[in-house]
Scaffold this motif. Structure first.
Motif, PDB file in Angstrom:
ATOM      1  N   VAL A  83     -36.864   1.608 -88.674  1.00 27.07           N
ATOM      2  CA  VAL A  83     -35.907   2.736 -89.344  1.00 27.07           C
ATOM      3  C   VAL A  83     -34.572   1.531 -89.831  1.00 27.07           C
ATOM      4  O   VAL A  83     -34.211   1.829 -90.535  1.00 27.07           O
ATOM      5  N   ARG A  84     -34.628   0.163 -89.356  1.00 24.32           N
ATOM      6  CA  ARG A  84     -33.559  -0.660 -90.422  1.00 24.32           C
ATOM      7  C   ARG A  84     -34.630  -0.513 -91.684  1.00 24.32           C
ATOM      8  O   ARG A  84     -33.621  -0.176 -92.374  1.00 24.32           O
ATOM      9  N   ARG A  85     -35.298  -0.288 -92.012  1.00 19.12           N
ATOM     10  CA  ARG A  85     -36.032  -0.483 -93.257  1.00 19.12           C
ATOM     11  C   ARG A  85     -35.524   0.864 -93.657  1.00 19.12           C
ATOM     12  O   ARG A  85     -34.969   0.467 -95.308  1.00 19.12           O
ATOM     13  N   LEU A  86     -36.116   1.622 -93.504  1.00 18.04           N
ATOM     14  CA  LEU A  86     -35.630   3.072 -93.734  1.00 18.04           C
ATOM     15  C   LEU A  86     -34.117   3.545 -94.046  1.00 18.04           C
ATOM     16  O   LEU A  86     -33.068   4.123 -95.077  1.00 18.04           O
ATOM     17  N   ARG A  87     -32.503   3.138 -92.712  1.00 17.65           N
ATOM     18  CA  ARG A  87     -31.773   3.099 -93.315  1.00 17.65           C
ATOM     19  C   ARG A  87     -31.080   2.573 -94.352  1.00 17.65           C
ATOM     20  O   ARG A  87     -30.341   2.475 -95.125  1.00 17.65           O
ATOM     21  N   ARG A  88     -31.709   1.397 -94.877  1.00 19.88           N
ATOM     22  CA  ARG A  88     -31.469   0.179 -95.482  1.00 19.88           C
ATOM     23  C   ARG A  88     -31.885   0.997 -97.035  1.00 19.88           C
ATOM     24  O   ARG A  88     -30.894   0.841 -98.372  1.00 19.88           O
ATOM     25  N   THR A  89     -33.051   1.836 -97.187  1.00 24.17           N
ATOM     26  CA  THR A  89     -33.467   2.333 -98.487  1.00 24.17           C
ATOM     27  C   THR A  89     -32.486   3.804 -98.892  1.00 24.17           C
ATOM     28  O   THR A  89     -31.980   4.049 -99.833  1.00 24.17           O
ATOM     29  N   GLN A  90     -31.735   4.588 -97.603  1.00 25.81           N
ATOM     30  CA  GLN A  90     -31.516   5.721 -98.314  1.00 25.81           C
ATOM     31  C   GLN A  90     -29.689   5.071 -98.701  1.00 25.81           C
ATOM     32  O   GLN A  90     -29.292   5.540 -99.431  1.00 25.81           O
ATOM     33  N   VAL A  91     -29.166   4.414 -98.258  1.00 28.71           N
ATOM     34  CA  VAL A  91     -27.887   3.300 -98.224  1.00 28.71           C
ATOM     35  C   VAL A  91     -28.098   2.620-100.095  1.00 28.71           C
ATOM     36  O   VAL A  91     -27.491   3.322-100.627  1.00 28.71           O
ATOM     37  N   ARG A  92     -28.776   2.382 -99.900  1.00 31.11           N
ATOM     38  CA  ARG A  92     -29.256   2.607-101.394  1.00 31.11           C
ATOM     39  C   ARG A  92     -29.137   2.948-102.369  1.00 31.11           C
ATOM     40  O   ARG A  92     -28.798   3.418-103.239  1.00 31.11           O
ATOM     41  N   GLN A  93     -29.738   4.325-101.822  1.00 29.14           N
ATOM     42  CA  GLN A  93     -30.408   5.977-102.734  1.00 29.14           C
ATOM     43  C   GLN A  93     -28.705   6.187-102.757  1.00 29.14           C
ATOM     44  O   GLN A  93     -28.488   6.635-104.120  1.00 29.14           O
ATOM     45  N   ARG A  94     -28.012   6.302-102.034  1.00 30.70           N
ATOM     46  CA  ARG A  94     -26.384   7.185-101.520  1.00 30.70           C
ATOM     47  C   ARG A  94     -25.598   5.317-103.310  1.00 30.70           C
ATOM     48  O   ARG A  94     -25.129   6.530-103.826  1.00 30.70           O
ATOM     49  N   LEU A  95     -26.005   5.171-102.838  1.00 31.31           N
ATOM     50  CA  LEU A  95     -24.697   4.135-103.537  1.00 31.31           C
ATOM     51  C   LEU A  95     -25.295   3.989-104.982  1.00 31.31           C
ATOM     52  O   LEU A  95     -24.540   3.657-106.185  1.00 31.31           O
ATOM     53  N   SER A  96     -27.032   3.995-105.308  1.00 29.34           N
ATOM     54  CA  SER A  96     -27.342   3.817-106.520  1.00 29.34           C
ATOM     55  C   SER A  96     -27.034   5.933-107.594  1.00 29.34           C
ATOM     56  O   SER A  96     -27.049   6.372-108.044  1.00 29.34           O
ATOM     57  N   ALA A  97     -26.643   6.585-106.469  1.00 31.88           N
ATOM     58  CA  ALA A  97     -26.547   7.988-107.296  1.00 31.88           C
ATOM     59  C   ALA A  97     -25.402   8.006-107.639  1.00 31.88           C
ATOM     60  O   ALA A  97     -24.503   7.720-107.664  1.00 31.88           O
TER      61      ALA A  97
END
Length: 72
Positions: A58-72
């Motif tokens: 879950v932590r890995r998934l959340r980190r990935t989602q945050v990175r995707q939002r920041l890069s968008a």
């Protein structure tokens, strides 16, 4: 084939040895994962509801989602 070429006495056994080898490879490729999974489940190595593994994923998934939002 290399053994049969090196020593012609093995030539009559070439076809049956090839079939036996192919069968052994297929049986091992199919049965090894099934047997390993069964043994791990019986030994307690594979658990579906592992809280540590679940929280880490879950932590890995959340980190990935945050990175995707920041890069968008």
């Amino acid at each position: 084939m290399a053994v049969a070429v090196a020593d012609p006495r093995f030539l009559p056994f070439f076809e049956s040895a090839t079939a036996q080898t192919a069968t052994a490879v297929l049986v091992t490729a199919i049965l090894a994962p099934v047997v390993a999974s069964w043994v791990l489940k019986r030994a307690g190595g594979l658990t579906v509801h592992d809280p540590v593994a679940a929280s880490a994923s879950v932590r890995r998934l959340r980190r990935t989602q945050v990175r995707q939002r920041l890069s968008a």
